[in-house]
Design a protein around this motif. Structure first.
Motif, PDB file in Angstrom:
ATOM      1  N   ALA A   3       0.832  -1.206   0.000  1.00 25.66           N
ATOM      2  CA  ALA A   3       0.000   0.000   0.000  1.00 25.66           C
ATOM      3  C   ALA A   3       0.865   1.254   0.000  1.00 25.66           C
ATOM      4  O   ALA A   3       0.615   2.210  -0.749  1.00 25.66           O
ATOM      5  CB  ALA A   3      -0.932  -0.012   1.206  1.00 25.66           C
ATOM      6  N   LYS A   4       1.907   1.261   0.827  1.00 29.71           N
ATOM      7  CA  LYS A   4       2.786   2.439   0.897  1.00 29.71           C
ATOM      8  C   LYS A   4       3.487   2.687  -0.432  1.00 29.71           C
ATOM      9  O   LYS A   4       3.469   3.811  -0.960  1.00 29.71           O
ATOM     10  CB  LYS A   4       3.829   2.251   2.000  1.00 29.71           C
ATOM     11  CG  LYS A   4       4.815   3.407   2.115  1.00 29.71           C
ATOM     12  CD  LYS A   4       5.941   3.097   3.067  1.00 29.71           C
ATOM     13  CE  LYS A   4       6.913   2.082   2.480  1.00 29.71           C
ATOM     14  NZ  LYS A   4       8.113   1.900   3.325  1.00 29.71           N
ATOM     15  N   HIS A   5       4.086   1.652  -0.988  1.00 27.95           N
ATOM     16  CA  HIS A   5       4.813   1.827  -2.245  1.00 27.95           C
ATOM     17  C   HIS A   5       3.863   2.140  -3.391  1.00 27.95           C
ATOM     18  O   HIS A   5       4.237   2.856  -4.342  1.00 27.95           O
ATOM     19  CB  HIS A   5       5.638   0.574  -2.548  1.00 27.95           C
ATOM     20  CG  HIS A   5       6.851   0.436  -1.685  1.00 27.95           C
ATOM     21  ND1 HIS A   5       8.039   1.097  -1.941  1.00 27.95           N
ATOM     22  CD2 HIS A   5       7.051  -0.265  -0.539  1.00 27.95           C
ATOM     23  CE1 HIS A   5       8.926   0.789  -1.008  1.00 27.95           C
ATOM     24  NE2 HIS A   5       8.357  -0.034  -0.140  1.00 27.95           N
ATOM     25  N   GLY A   6       2.646   1.645  -3.324  1.00 25.02           N
ATOM     26  CA  GLY A   6       1.670   1.984  -4.356  1.00 25.02           C
ATOM     27  C   GLY A   6       1.315   3.466  -4.338  1.00 25.02           C
ATOM     28  O   GLY A   6       1.223   4.111  -5.389  1.00 25.02           O
ATOM     29  N   ILE A   7       1.114   4.013  -3.130  1.00 22.99           N
ATOM     30  CA  ILE A   7       0.812   5.449  -3.024  1.00 22.99           C
ATOM     31  C   ILE A   7       2.029   6.272  -3.458  1.00 22.99           C
ATOM     32  O   ILE A   7       1.896   7.293  -4.142  1.00 22.99           O
ATOM     33  CB  ILE A   7       0.388   5.806  -1.591  1.00 22.99           C
ATOM     34  CG1 ILE A   7      -0.891   5.045  -1.221  1.00 22.99           C
ATOM     35  CG2 ILE A   7       0.170   7.307  -1.452  1.00 22.99           C
ATOM     36  CD1 ILE A   7      -1.297   5.209   0.236  1.00 22.99           C
ATOM     37  N   TRP A   8       3.210   5.828  -3.050  1.00 21.03           N
ATOM     38  CA  TRP A   8       4.435   6.507  -3.510  1.00 21.03           C
ATOM     39  C   TRP A   8       4.495   6.540  -5.039  1.00 21.03           C
ATOM     40  O   TRP A   8       4.829   7.572  -5.632  1.00 21.03           O
ATOM     41  CB  TRP A   8       5.657   5.782  -2.969  1.00 21.03           C
ATOM     42  CG  TRP A   8       6.003   6.112  -1.559  1.00 21.03           C
ATOM     43  CD1 TRP A   8       5.350   6.976  -0.727  1.00 21.03           C
ATOM     44  CD2 TRP A   8       7.088   5.569  -0.810  1.00 21.03           C
ATOM     45  NE1 TRP A   8       5.961   7.014   0.492  1.00 21.03           N
ATOM     46  CE2 TRP A   8       7.032   6.166   0.482  1.00 21.03           C
ATOM     47  CE3 TRP A   8       8.086   4.653  -1.078  1.00 21.03           C
ATOM     48  CZ2 TRP A   8       7.963   5.860   1.484  1.00 21.03           C
ATOM     49  CZ3 TRP A   8       9.015   4.344  -0.083  1.00 21.03           C
ATOM     50  CH2 TRP A   8       8.944   4.948   1.178  1.00 21.03           C
TER      51      TRP A   8
END
Length: 467
Positions: A156-161
């Protein structure tokens, strides 16, 4: 000899020691608020300016656009051409001089508040904190074994990044290809090769620099951190620890008078580059002021005055009464004077900028010829460049040769942003009393605006008079 080798080995081990990922503790305060104010200010401009339209002469276009294909730079109502490259040079010189001035006054203030690396790292760290939790939760998550929960959170974090990096790339390319035209081409997978390259490169660059590299950019990649010291002097204000007031450190559970520093370590926990400001000025310090916010909160809790860590110069910490005012420092005076000079030169160059450029070429194949009326004629090719955004009519006349005139048409139209070559013949009386190569001027004036005028020097060939 063996001791020296051992020290070298220790130094190498320390230099390449892996510290792991830094998870800085969040802190509130005036410097943190100022940092986020700069984030909002800079990114509102960056993400929003490419969507702003500008109406000029009845047409609507993007207000800021680097139109490389047509060799134009649109800045609201100003249109710059490759011939205006000197203005760009002045802008770069002014920016560099202003950076030197700010550095001489307050150290790496730009790095801590306005540098794109700092701004985007702050954005990506904020996203990370919203997804993974505070700094302690992030440390525990990084140290935990791989699990479905950890994989989901990290994805989720890397997707938003990736989404933020992608939109940043789109905004960047939108300054070169009109963004309202760019979005449909991206959606239809019809981008050109250069657009596709920069979209991929800039998105990957933002993702890696702000999400993965972070403080390593400031510590190992940025050259500014290495040569900033040459712009410092003992009167330069930096984030500094007042050692006289703070030492000897104590947790205040001991009896007797000690320094104000209680050795809580919060100043280290909030530092985005992971340094201890109590060890003195270090090149990794970006002058963000977060350690000041953290230390001030601790000072409030233990009931002593703020400012144990503050912006202060070496002179101020050693002897406050000897601190020079900023305007009395030679280094600052030189930088300020250079900044004023370059701003003045840039403004003067812009004010003298002409919307008409003319290039005059004489016909070298036939130096001169005599007409049936007994006039001496010279042939020329004029290249008229109309830099304005409106079509214009230009009137051409000559001066410098008595009786010289344009043969035939002397008024010509030029489309906006176009270069029009014009073949002209200039005739002069053979009995003017002049001979040989004589100087002559072409005067080109816009019919609708006499202020748009260019005088271009050339020459006129006349027969040699007999001795």
């Amino acid at each position: 000899m063996g001791g020296a080798v051992s020290k070298v080995r220790e130094a190498k081990l320390e230099l390449y020691r892996k510290k792991g990922k830094i998870h800085a503790k969040a802190v509130d305060g005036r410097f943190n608020s100022l940092r986020w104010g700069m984030v909002w200010f800079t990114q509102t401009i960056f993400y929003g300016l490419c969507w702003l339209n500008w109406e000029s002469e009845g047409t609507v276009r993007q207000a800021v656009l680097f139109d490389i294909a047509h060799e134009k730079l649109y800045l609201f109502g100003l249109v710059l051409w490759p011939q205006d490259a000197l203005l760009l040079a002045f802008v770069l010189i002014i920016a560099a001089t202003a950076l030197f001035l700010v550095t001489a006054l307050a150290g790496r203030l730009f790095c801590g508040f306005a540098c794109p690396q700092t701004v985007y790292t702050s954005i990506f760290t904020w996203i990370e904190a919203r997804v993974e939790g505070d700094h302690l939760a992030r440390l525990r998550l990084d140290g935990s074994p791989l699990s479905a929960r950890k994989l989901l959170i990290k994805t989720a974090k890397h997707g938003i990044w990736a989404l933020v990096a992608g939109w940043t790339a789109i905004s960047f390319v939108g300054y070169f290809t009109p963004i309202r035209e760019l979005l449909p081409t991206i959606a239809g997978l019809r981008t050109g090769p250069w657009e596709a390259f920069w979209l991929i490169f800039y998105a990957a660059f933002t993702y890696v620099q702000a999400g993965l590299a972070r403080e390593a950019v400031c510590q190992h990649m940025c050259p500014y951190s290495r040569f900033q010291g040459v712009m410092f002097d003992p009167a330069t204000r930096n984030v500094a620890y007042d050692r006289t007031r703070g030492e000897a450190r104590s947790n205040r559970r001991q009896t007797g008078k000690t320094g104000d520093c209680i050795d809580c370590g919060i100043c280290v926990q909030v530092c985005p580059t992971g340094i201890d400001i109590r060890d003195g000025l270090q090149y990794q310090c970006i002058n963000c002021g977060l350690c000041i916010d953290a230390c001030d909160q601790v000072m409030d809790k233990i009931g002593v005055a703020r400012g144990l860590i503050r912006f202060a110069s070496e002179n101020e910490l050693a002897a406050p009464e000897k601190q020079q005012p900023w305007f009395a420092r030679p280094r600052v005076g030189v930088y300020a004077a250079l900044l004023l000079v370059f701003c003045g030169l840039g403004g003067w160059t812009l004010s003298q900028r002409s919307l008409l450029l003319v290039d005059v070429l004489r016909d070298r194949g036939a130096l001169l010829r005599e007409s049936s009326e007994g006039l001496i004629e010279n042939a020329y090719t004029l290249k008229l460049m109309n830099l304005s955004e409106v079509p214009r009519q230009f009137v051409i006349r000559v001066s410098g040769i008595p009786g010289a005139r344009i043969v035939g048409q002397d008024s010509f139209a030029a489309d906006p942003g176009s270069i029009r070559p014009i073949s002209l013949t200039v005739a002069a009386p053979a009995d003017s009393g002049l001979s040989g190569i004589r100087p002559m001027d072409f005067v080109i004036v816009a019919s609708d605006d006499p202020a748009v005028q260019v005088v271009e020097k050339s020459s006129f060939a006349l027969p040699q008079l007999p001795n």
